[in-house]
Design a protein around this motif. Structure first.
Motif, mmCIF file in Angstrom:
data_model
loop_
_atom_site.group_PDB
_atom_site.id
_atom_site.type_symbol
_atom_site.label_atom_id
_atom_site.label_comp_id
_atom_site.label_asym_id
_atom_site.label_seq_id
_atom_site.Cartn_x
_atom_site.Cartn_y
_atom_site.Cartn_z
ATOM 1 N N HIS A 185 29.456 15.990 22.446
ATOM 2 C CA HIS A 185 29.569 17.257 21.728
ATOM 3 C C HIS A 185 30.936 17.883 21.995
ATOM 4 C CE1 HIS A 185 24.886 17.774 22.008
ATOM 5 N NE2 HIS A 185 25.253 16.735 21.284
ATOM 6 N N ASN A 193 16.045 22.326 13.391
ATOM 7 C CA ASN A 193 16.080 21.252 12.396
ATOM 8 C C ASN A 193 14.686 20.949 11.856
ATOM 9 O OD1 ASN A 193 19.022 20.256 12.479
ATOM 10 N ND2 ASN A 193 18.454 20.345 14.634
ATOM 11 N N ASP A 234 25.286 22.468 17.464
ATOM 12 C CA ASP A 234 23.873 22.428 17.097
ATOM 13 C C ASP A 234 23.585 23.145 15.774
ATOM 14 O OD1 ASP A 234 23.753 21.174 19.495
ATOM 15 O OD2 ASP A 234 22.593 22.695 20.528
ATOM 16 N N THR A 264 27.159 22.042 12.917
ATOM 17 C CA THR A 264 27.223 20.613 12.617
ATOM 18 C C THR A 264 25.831 20.071 12.255
ATOM 19 O OG1 THR A 264 29.103 20.378 14.133
ATOM 20 C CG2 THR A 264 27.972 18.358 13.471
ATOM 21 N N GLU A 265 24.904 20.077 13.221
ATOM 22 C CA GLU A 265 23.620 19.410 12.996
ATOM 23 C C GLU A 265 22.713 20.178 12.041
ATOM 24 O OE1 GLU A 265 22.013 18.719 16.900
ATOM 25 O OE2 GLU A 265 23.032 16.770 17.057
ATOM 26 N N GLU A 271 24.003 20.204 8.514
ATOM 27 C CA GLU A 271 23.800 18.878 7.913
ATOM 28 C C GLU A 271 22.348 18.694 7.492
ATOM 29 O OE1 GLU A 271 24.059 14.164 9.228
ATOM 30 O OE2 GLU A 271 25.256 15.656 10.299
ATOM 31 N N THR A 272 21.405 19.131 8.331
ATOM 32 C CA THR A 272 19.987 19.027 7.975
ATOM 33 C C THR A 272 19.687 19.810 6.708
ATOM 34 O OG1 THR A 272 19.348 18.755 10.297
ATOM 35 C CG2 THR A 272 17.632 19.479 8.773
#
Length: 392
Positions: free
Chosen positions: A83, A281, A310, A313-314, A317-318
Motif C-alpha cells: 500500500h 466493499n 482503501d 483505490t479499492e 474501484e469496487t
C-alpha cells in the motif's frame, strides 16, 4: 532512555503524585473528574499522530513499530507494505500533521492563546519521547495533548494514553512533565462541519449528473476494530454509537432524503477474530436500486493511507466495477472549522469551561476529559500503564 529518534519501550509503571488518582496530570485533572471545570495553565500543545513512513526505506521499520510485540515476520509485513510502496513509500499523514500543527498554532494565537504546538508520533519520527524531551529542555512542562483521532476506542484513544506514558517513562520525566488530553472530539461542530459540506456538495454533484436523491447511498466509512475492543470502547460500545450519532447529524443537516449506513474498512488481524462489519466493499456490492454512492471518511481527520488506498483505490474501484457513480468527500484536514475546533478544545480546558457550555452536536453530549476506569480496555493485551485517565 531510548536513542534519539527511536520508539520508546513500553512503560512498566506510571508516576502518581501524593493524593492523585490520575498519573502525570495537572491539579484540576489529578482527582479524576469527568470534566475539568477549573482553569488550567498550559505551556504548550502536544499534537500526537500515528506516524507514517516518508520513503521506501522507512516502510518496513515503520510497520515493525506498529506491530511491535506481535511477532509478525517481515514477509507478512511486506504484504501490507505494498500500500505504501504504491505511493513511493510515503504516507501523507506526516505532511498533513505539519500543516495542521502550523494552522493550529496560528489559530491559537488569533484566539489570544499563543501556545507553541509540539508534534510527536507513536510509530515514526518525530517520536513522542523526543517531543517530550524537547518540551522539557525548553521549559515547557505542562502540556495539553491532542490525539489525531476523534473517537473512543483502544486504538484511537487509550493507546495514545499508553504511548504518552511510555514517552514519560522513557525520558524519566513522569514526575516533571504533566500531560492532560482534550476530550474525544467526534461531535464538536467544527469536526463535523467538513463532513456536512462534503455530503452537501456530493449530493449536488450527483444531481448535476442526473442522479436523484432516491438513487444515492451515503456510506460513512471508518476504521474497523475487533468486536471485543468495540464492546469496551468508551466504557461500552461507544465506538460505533459515536460514529452513528455523527452520521445521523450530518445527514439530518445535509441530505435528510438520502439513505445512508455506517460501514467499516481497513480490517487486519487473524481471520478467526471478529471485527466490526460490514466492510465498505461488501456494502457497495450489496447495494440495490442505487445509481450512485458517496463515501464519507467520517473516522479520519486527514487523508491517511487508509483513505488513499482503501477508499480512493479499492472502494472506488469496487463502485466503478458495479457501474455506480462514486464520490469520496474530503477529510477535515486543515479546514478552518476543524482547526478552530481544536483550538476551542484547548480553550475550554484553559478556561475551565463547564461541560454544559461546551460545543457538541448529535444526540451525545461532550465526552469526558479524564477517561473513566477501564475505558477502552484491550482484553487481549491487558492493562498497560496509561495516563490521562483513572486506573486501570
Amino acid at each position: 532512555m531510548s536513542p534519539l529518534g527511536s520508539k520508546p519501550a513500553p512503560a512498566e509503571g506510571v508516576h502518581l503524585s501524593p493524593g492523585a488518582a490520575v498519573p502525570s496530570a495537572t491539579p484540576g485533572a489529578a482527582s479524576g473528574p469527568e470534566h475539568v471545570e477549573v482553569p488550567t495553565r498550559y505551556d504548550a500543545v502536544l499534537l500526537s499522530g500515528f506516524g507514517g513512513p516518508e520513503g521506501q526505506d522507512d516502510v518496513i521499520p515503520f510497520l515493525r513499530n506498529v506491530t511491535r510485540g506481535r511477532g509478525i515476520p517481515d514477509e507478512r509485513l511486506e504484504e501490507v507494505a505494498h500500500h505504501y510502496r504504491h505511493f513511493d513509500g510515503v504516507s501523507p499523514i506526516n505532511g498533513h500533521n505539519r500543516e495542521l500543527r502550523s494552522a493550529l498554532e496560528h489559530r491559537l494565537a488569533e484566539r489570544g492563546l499563543p501556545l507553541p504546538v509540539l508534534w510527536g508520533n507513536r510509530n515514526w519520527k518525530p517520536y513522542l519521547n523526543d517531543a517530550v524531551a524537547d518540551a522539557f529542555q525548553r521549559g515547557l512542562t505542562t502540556l495539553i495533548a491532542i490525539p489525531t483521532s476523534a473517537y473512543s476506542s483502544y486504538s484511537s484513544c487509550r493507546q495514545y494514553r499508553e504511548d504518552w506514558a511510555d514517552a514519560l517513562a522513557d525520558t524519566g520525566l513522569a514526575d516533571r512533565v504533566l500531560i492532560d488530553k482534550v476530550r474525544p472530539f467526534f461531535n464538536h461542530p467544527g469536526f463535523v462541519q467538513p463532513f456536512i459540506e462534503g455530503v452537501t456538495d456530493a449530493v449536488a454533484a450527483a444531481a448535476a449528473d442526473g442522479i436523484g436523491a432516491d438513487e444515492l447511498e451515503v456510506l460513512f466509512c471508518t476504521h474497523s476494530i475487533p468486536t471485543g475492543d468495540a464492546a469496551t470502547s468508551g466504557g461500552g460500545g461507544m465506538y460505533p454509537r459515536q460514529h452513528e450519532a455523527v452520521a445521523e447529524y450530518v445527514m439530518a443537516t445535509a441530505a435528510p432524503e438520502v439513505a445512508w449506513q455506517l460501514v467499516y474498512q481497513s480490517r487486519s488481524g487473524p481471520p478467526h477474530q471478529p471485527w466490526l462489519e460490514p466492510d465498505v466493499n461488501d456494502a457497495i456490492a450489496a447495494l440495490t436500486g442505487r445509481r450512485g454512492v458517496i463515501l464519507v471518511p467520517v473516522g479520519f481527520v486527514s487523508d491517511h493511507m487508509e483513505v488513499m488506498w482503501d477508499l480512493d483505490t479499492e472502494a472506488v474501484e469496487t463502485a466503478t466495477d458495479a457501474g455506480l457513480w462514486v464520490r469520496r468527500t474530503p477529510t477535515p484536514g486543515v479546514h478552518p472549522a476543524f482547526v478552530d475546533a481544536l483550538a476551542d478544545l484547548v480553550a475550554e480546558r484553559i478556561e475551565g469551561r463547564p461541560a454544559a457550555q461546551r460545543a457538541a452536536v448529535s444526540s451525545i453530549g461532550p465526552w469526558f476529559d479524564v477517561c473513566r476506569p477501564g475505558c477502552c480496555a484491550n482484553k487481549r493485551l491487558g492493562f498497560r500503564p496509561a495516563i490521562a485517565g483513572l486506573a486501570p
